[in-house]
Write a protein that holds these residues in place. Structure first.
Motif, PDB file in Angstrom:
ATOM      1  N   ASP A 111    -100.882  87.052   4.710  1.00 46.28           N
ATOM      2  CA  ASP A 111    -100.484  85.730   4.210  1.00 46.28           C
ATOM      3  C   ASP A 111    -100.205  84.800   5.376  1.00 46.28           C
ATOM      4  N   ARG A 157    -100.162  79.717   8.347  1.00 39.72           N
ATOM      5  CA  ARG A 157    -100.260  80.156   6.963  1.00 39.72           C
ATOM      6  C   ARG A 157    -101.729  80.427   6.658  1.00 39.72           C
ATOM      7  N   LYS A 158    -101.992  81.438   5.874  1.00 42.53           N
ATOM      8  CA  LYS A 158    -103.372  81.872   5.637  1.00 42.53           C
ATOM      9  C   LYS A 158    -104.312  80.739   5.212  1.00 42.53           C
TER      10      LYS A 158
END
Ligand code: UDP
Ligand code: MG
Length: 324
Positions: free
Chosen positions: A89, A163-164
């Motif tokens: 994530d 963040r992914k």
């Protein structure tokens, strides 16, 4: 946001003496986090024992994953590959030479959990040679901050958390990894920085020389253009072009009046050359701008991409959401 799994991405190019120590340090930090994780080493065409050491580690520890490149493509390409293969994530990038400290990882994660999309490390106390490293980097940081409007102290620090959704959005070329926060800003990412530890390189050599300064400067122009003008290149080329044409026109008008009304001989006047030159180069820029517009439209359409990123849709059909 809940973080369940993190991916550490480490580009390595001939780092045989550093990898095992880095792995040990990382392992200790990551085990303490109580999160699922993976360590992705991207072997950027190393010619020393790096590939064997990595394969050995991967055999011992299934959490270690390795992407081997066929040849040396550079740090940006290695990071890009890491982003593509990452399953976490949050993606955290760091150098493979022990200059970044794995103990800073929890600090980065904290900020991500606060809601930031990118957390960038700031090597406040940088352990590198002053003249060839720290000084050029200070100047570059100042310029990048002014030009891109993303205000960080240290763009060059590889230790960053993404963040992914942000990491997967990047399309990286050339030496772009330094500008990821600026690139991400163009699609609305929330960015912050935290002070991180920096250590001198103990083993192996730095892979860069002073020559990288020129590339950084060229990249600044490119990033500015991509961020602010990618979908309106005519405004950049056209406004400079129109200004030059206007100046050229005025000069030629002045010379024509002298010639017609006062019978002056203008053939040998340097001003004539200047006027013609300005007018023609202006015209060239204007037409370049129009060509660029056409190219840009083709570019977006061939990628089936749109020049915007949607943050959120309300009450749309699932099918519509999947299409965008
Ligand atoms: N690196 C890479 N490919 C390259 C050059 C560098 O994967 O073509 C890696 C290198 O192994 C290291 C990181 O990128 O893990 C940063 O490189 P380096 O330490 O040489 O940069 P510096 O700290 O001197 O800016
Ligand atoms: Mg280094």
């Amino acid at each position: 946001m809940e973080v369940r799994k993190i991916s550490i991405v480490i580009p390595v190019y001939n780092e045989e003496e550093n990898i095992e120590k880095l792995y040990e340090e990382l392992k200790e930090v990551l085990e303490n986090l109580k999160l699922d994780y993976e360590i992705i080493f991207v072997n950027d065409g190393s010619t020393d024992r790096t590939p064997q050491i990595l394969d050995e580690l991967a055999k011992r520890d299934p959490k270690v994953k390795v992407v081997h490149f066929r040849k040396n493509y550079g740090q940006t390409a290695a990071m890009y590959a890491g982003f593509q293969y990452a399953e976490g994530d949050v993606v955290i990038t760091m150098d493979g030479d022990l200059q970044n400290d794995p103990h800073d990882i929890p600090k980065l994660l904290e900020k991500i959990e606060e809601g930031y999309d990118i957390v960038s490390g700031w090597r406040k106390n940088r352990q590198d040679p002053f003249l060839s490293r720290i000084l050029p980097s200070k100047i570059a940081n100042w310029i990048i901050s002014k030009v891109t409007g993303v205000h960080l102290h240290d763009y060059g620090c590889t230790l960053k958390a993404y963040r992914k959704e942000v990491a997967k959005n990047f399309r990286l070329y050339g030496d772009m990894h330094r500008f990821l926060p600026a690139v991400a800003k163009s699609f609305g990412a929330k960015i912050t920085e935290v002070v991180v530890n920096h250590r001198p390189r103990l083993y192996g050599k730095s892979k860069y020389g002073i020559g990288r300064t020129i590339r950084v400067i060229l990249d600044i122009f490119l990033v500015k253009f991509l961020n602010d003008y990618l979908n309106k290149p005519l405004y950049v080329f056209g406004s400079v072009g129109l200004t030059l044409m206007g100046l050229g026109f005025l000069i030629m008008l002045y010379l024509s009046i002298e010639k017609i009304f006062f019978g002056a001989s203008i053939g040998g006047r340097p001003l004539l050359i200047l006027g013609v030159l300005l007018f023609l180069s202006g015209l060239q820029l204007l037409s370049t701008g129009i060509v660029a517009e056409v190219v840009i439209r083709t570019y977006y359409e061939s990628k089936h991409d749109v020049p915007f990123k949607v943050e959120r849709l309300v009450n749309f059909d699932q099918k519509v959401e999947e299409k965008i």
